[in-house]
Enzyme design. Structure first.
Site, PDB file in Angstrom:
ATOM      1  N   TRP A   1      37.017 -57.407 -27.650  1.00 42.76           N
ATOM      2  CA  TRP A   1      36.370 -56.800 -28.818  1.00 42.76           C
ATOM      3  C   TRP A   1      35.799 -57.831 -29.757  1.00 42.76           C
ATOM      4  CZ3 TRP A   1      34.571 -52.371 -27.950  1.00 42.76           C
ATOM      5  CH2 TRP A   1      35.242 -51.486 -27.106  1.00 42.76           C
TER       6      TRP A   1
ATOM      7  N   ASP B   1      38.934 -56.591 -38.082  1.00 42.94           N
ATOM      8  CA  ASP B   1      38.887 -55.361 -37.295  1.00 42.94           C
ATOM      9  C   ASP B   1      40.343 -54.990 -36.990  1.00 42.94           C
ATOM     10  OD1 ASP B   1      38.805 -53.442 -35.301  1.00 42.94           O
ATOM     11  OD2 ASP B   1      37.377 -54.502 -34.036  1.00 42.94           O
TER      12      ASP B   1
ATOM     13  N   LYS C   1      42.822 -44.360 -32.741  1.00 41.49           N
ATOM     14  CA  LYS C   1      44.031 -44.907 -32.138  1.00 41.49           C
ATOM     15  C   LYS C   1      45.253 -44.534 -32.981  1.00 41.49           C
ATOM     16  CE  LYS C   1      40.994 -48.477 -30.583  1.00 41.49           C
ATOM     17  NZ  LYS C   1      40.812 -48.046 -29.197  1.00 41.49           N
TER      18      LYS C   1
HETATM   19  C1  LIG Z   1      39.863 -53.664 -31.562  1.00 44.21           C
HETATM   20  C2  LIG Z   1      38.694 -52.759 -31.272  1.00 44.21           C
HETATM   21  N1  LIG Z   1      37.527 -52.975 -31.907  1.00 44.21           N
HETATM   22  C3  LIG Z   1      36.464 -52.209 -31.678  1.00 44.21           C
HETATM   23  C4  LIG Z   1      36.497 -51.165 -30.786  1.00 44.21           C
HETATM   24  C5  LIG Z   1      35.276 -50.323 -30.563  1.00 44.21           C
HETATM   25  O1  LIG Z   1      35.492 -49.118 -31.212  1.00 44.21           O
HETATM   26  P1  LIG Z   1      34.476 -47.902 -31.173  1.00 44.21           P
HETATM   27  O2  LIG Z   1      34.491 -47.376 -29.779  1.00 44.21           O
HETATM   28  O3  LIG Z   1      35.095 -46.965 -32.176  1.00 44.21           O
HETATM   29  O4  LIG Z   1      33.155 -48.387 -31.606  1.00 44.21           O
HETATM   30  C6  LIG Z   1      37.693 -50.884 -30.108  1.00 44.21           C
HETATM   31  C7  LIG Z   1      37.758 -49.753 -29.154  1.00 44.21           C
HETATM   32  O5  LIG Z   1      38.696 -49.550 -28.432  1.00 44.21           O
HETATM   33  C8  LIG Z   1      38.814 -51.714 -30.360  1.00 44.21           C
HETATM   34  O6  LIG Z   1      39.973 -51.488 -29.732  1.00 44.21           O
END
Ligand SMILES: Cc1ncc(COP(=O)(O)O)c(C=O)c1O
Length: 359
Positions: A102, A171, A195
């Site tokens: 991520w 994040d 989550k």
């Molecule tokens: C740590 C993290 N950041 C970003 C994301 C991306 O999230 P989204 O699908 O809500 O854009 C995720 C998705 O699992 C994630 O676990």
């Protein structure tokens, strides 16, 4: 109602009592004859739902008055762009810690809107540990430093708060509400809801008020923090059902005793699964102990040709969604706040049984 132990990384399990509340209130919220998802977002009923959700979240995380809470859309992925769009002037540098899947995505998207500078990339150690911030190569000129608190796929987390020389942006998609935090340590915290907070479609942004005034260039209105703050996150129609459900999750979290209590449970539950992995020669997890995630626990079987059988038999025991991310393989147990202790008991017992039969 039959409920599986659902180890999905997200969208993930909601607490049982929240599901029951949803069932009770789905078509008739507080005797209004309307469900929350059918209400005008500007009406008195939804306004009270929205305000209570924010108050409860502020309570859970002790969010100071000097921070605004935004209820946004577009997922954490939209924030990968929104953060540099809002916080960088043209040509500004932003520092990025890269610690897994991520943060690599955040870096790639961020680099479209600022001069992205990598302070450290854990690819050097296969995403198994993170050096202290004093070993990061900070640019010294960054508008902000971005990192991912908990890498949902690799199961790698950064314990503590890194000391950096610019505004910290984090994040927390897969770790928010799993441990107490000091909001003042950050300029901006963001997290997708799906989550630990509710259904997909809602993204929470907690931003220090002064950062709302730092804008350059053209930002799409729905990604503009100032506009979102000024409109109470109702610049356009917000994701009302997700907002309402997140509010129910916040109420539930407070009733559990708040984030400290939830954190103690998460630690104990994660410890039990790691113990099961470490005590066996059949299961393994590559992450250095200090950096192991408390929310997402990847594990490999000694013989990956048994992966399919493991998943099939786990499902028969009501243990669902244990397949690891396609980029890592193996298994992954995501154990957010909603996972009951019995789900951990059942997983640990099944892992032991499976090893005895196939190890
Ligand atoms: C740590 C993290 N950041 C970003 C994301 C991306 O999230 P989204 O699908 O809500 O854009 C995720 C998705 O699992 C994630 O676990």
């Amino acid at each position: 109602m039959k409920r599986a132990y659902n180890f999905s990384a997200g969208p993930a399990m909601l607490p049982g009592p929240v599901i029951e509340r949803l069932q009770d209130e789905i078509g008739n919220w507080q005797d209004t004859g309307m469900g929350a998802m059918e209400m005008s977002h500007r009406g008195a009923e939804f306004t009270s739902i929205a305000e209570k959700a924010e108050t409860d979240l502020r309570d859970l995380l002790s969010i100071p008055e000097s921070y605004r809470v935004l209820f946004m859309q577009g997922g954490a992925t939209a924030q990968f762009a929104a953060v540099p769009m809002n916080l960088c002037a043209p040509g500004d540098t932003a520092d990025y810690l890269v610690s897994g899947y991520w943060s690599r995505k955040a870096l790639k998207e961020g680099a479209r809107f600022c001069q992205a500078h990598i302070v450290f990339d854990t690819a050097d150690n296969n995403d198994t540990s993170i050096p202290e911030a004093d070993q990061w190569r900070q640019s010294g000129t960054a508008a902000f430093t971005h990192y991912v608190d908990n890498e949902t796929i690799g199961g790698l987390r950064l314990p503590g708060v890194p000391e950096v020389d610019s505004t910290l942006v984090v994040d927390m998609s897969s770790s928010i509400l799993s441990a107490p935090l000091k909001v003042e340590d950050y300029g901006l915290i963001y997290a997708g809801a799906q989550k630990n907070m509710g259904p997909a479609g809602l993204t929470i942004v907690i931003i220090r008020e002064d950062l709302l005034n730092y804008q350059h260039g053209t930002i799409p209105a729905v990604l503009d923090y100032r506009k979102m703050a000024d409109s109470g996150s109702m610049l356009n129609t917000p994701p009302t059902f997700a907002w309402y459900t997140a509010g129910l999750v916040f109420e539930w979290a407070l009733a559990q005793g708040g984030v400290e209590k939830l954190a103690a449970r998460s630690q104990a539950n994660a410890d039990r699964i790691y113990q099961a992995i470490d005590d066996s020669a059949f299961y393994s997890n590559p992450v250095a102990k200090k950096y192991r995630s408390l929310m997402n626990i990847p594990f490999m079987l000694a013989d990956d040709s048994l992966d399919g059988l493991f998943l099939e038999q786990a499902a028969k025991h009501g243990l669902m969604s244990l397949k690891g991310h396609r980029s890592v393989g193996g298994m992954r147990a995501s154990i957010y706040n909603a996972m009951p202790d019995e789900g951990i008991d059942a997983l640990v017992e099944f892992m032991g049984e499976f090893e005895r039969a196939n190890g």
